[in-house]
Design an enzyme around this catalytic site. Structure first.
Site, PDB file in Angstrom:
ATOM      1  N   ASP A 139       0.842  -1.149  -0.110  1.00  0.00           N
ATOM      2  CA  ASP A 139       0.004  -0.135   0.013  1.00  0.00           C
ATOM      3  C   ASP A 139       0.891   1.252   0.081  1.00  0.00           C
ATOM      4  O   ASP A 139       2.064   1.195   0.617  1.00  0.00           O
ATOM      5  CB  ASP A 139      -0.833  -0.123   1.160  1.00  0.00           C
ATOM      6  CG  ASP A 139      -1.949  -1.099   1.071  1.00  0.00           C
ATOM      7  OD1 ASP A 139      -2.571  -1.276   0.173  1.00  0.00           O
ATOM      8  OD2 ASP A 139      -2.311  -1.386   2.139  1.00  0.00           O
ATOM      9  N   ASP A 157      -6.881  -1.824  -4.506  1.00  0.00           N
ATOM     10  CA  ASP A 157      -8.042  -1.411  -3.523  1.00  0.00           C
ATOM     11  C   ASP A 157      -8.865  -0.600  -4.236  1.00  0.00           C
ATOM     12  O   ASP A 157     -10.136  -0.758  -3.935  1.00  0.00           O
ATOM     13  CB  ASP A 157      -7.295  -0.765  -2.296  1.00  0.00           C
ATOM     14  CG  ASP A 157      -6.339  -2.022  -1.668  1.00  0.00           C
ATOM     15  OD1 ASP A 157      -6.645  -3.160  -1.750  1.00  0.00           O
ATOM     16  OD2 ASP A 157      -5.494  -1.525  -1.014  1.00  0.00           O
TER      17      ASP A 157
END
Length: 188
Positions: A139, A157
């Protein structure tokens, strides 16, 4: 010789109309999922090359890059579970992806539904690649405002979130009139 139907015509259910066919086959949707995976993996490669863990790069008053590794699911759910969650989420994502491929084959002509499924598929497989390759999801995108920070996320995501929103929209809103099935076969 034609035989008469045992059910009178006025008692037979109305035929269910399919949503507008886009002309795209399911392989075109799989190609788009592949493109989502490529963009996701390329962006993660750039982030891994440009950042160190915990380093923050400011891009705008509301947007940072910060490299983190999430061994759990959304919002770090089960991130400290001891390692079993890596293979659990990998298996779950692969099972969901297989089901999505079946749905894409059945509904390839339904544009909004197929786009939603494709976004979820591409995002899920993008994160599976991270879990297998790195052991956790990479991330790096972080949004913030007025001192409040959203947890770091990635393009996969984002695709999953957008796909889920489209799935909800597809199921709840703006169905064409001819796409609504008559629920009762009784005449009053």
């Amino acid at each position: 010789m034609a035989t008469a139907s045992p059910v009178p015509a006025h008692k037979q259910p109305a035929p269910v109309a399919r949503r507008r066919n886009t002309g795209y086959g399911w392989s075109a949707w799989l190609g788009l999922a592949g493109l989502i995976i490529l963009l996701d993996q390329a962006s993660k490669w750039v982030a891994l090359d440009a950042l160190r863990i915990g380093e923050t790069r400011y891009f705008a008053p509301f947007w940072n890059w910060v490299l983190t590794f999430n061994p759990g699911a959304a919002f770090s759910f089960l991130s400290s579970a001891g390692g079993w969650q890596r293979w659990f989420f990998t298996s779950l994502s692969l099972a969901v992806s297989a089901w999505i491929i079946v749905l894409l084959r059945r509904h390839a002509g339904e544009c909004r539904l197929s786009l939603a499924l494709t976004l979820v598929l591409g995002g899920a497989l993008g994160n599976v690649i991270d879990r297998v390759r790195v052991g956790a999801v990479v991330d790096f995108i972080q949004w913030h405002a007025a001192g409040y920070y959203w947890p770091a996320f990635n393009l996969a995501d984002s695709a999953i979130t957008l796909g889920a929103a489209l799935l909800i929209w597809d199921q709840l809103f703006e169905k064409p009139e001819n796409d609504r099935r008559v629920e009762s076969d009784t005449d009053f």
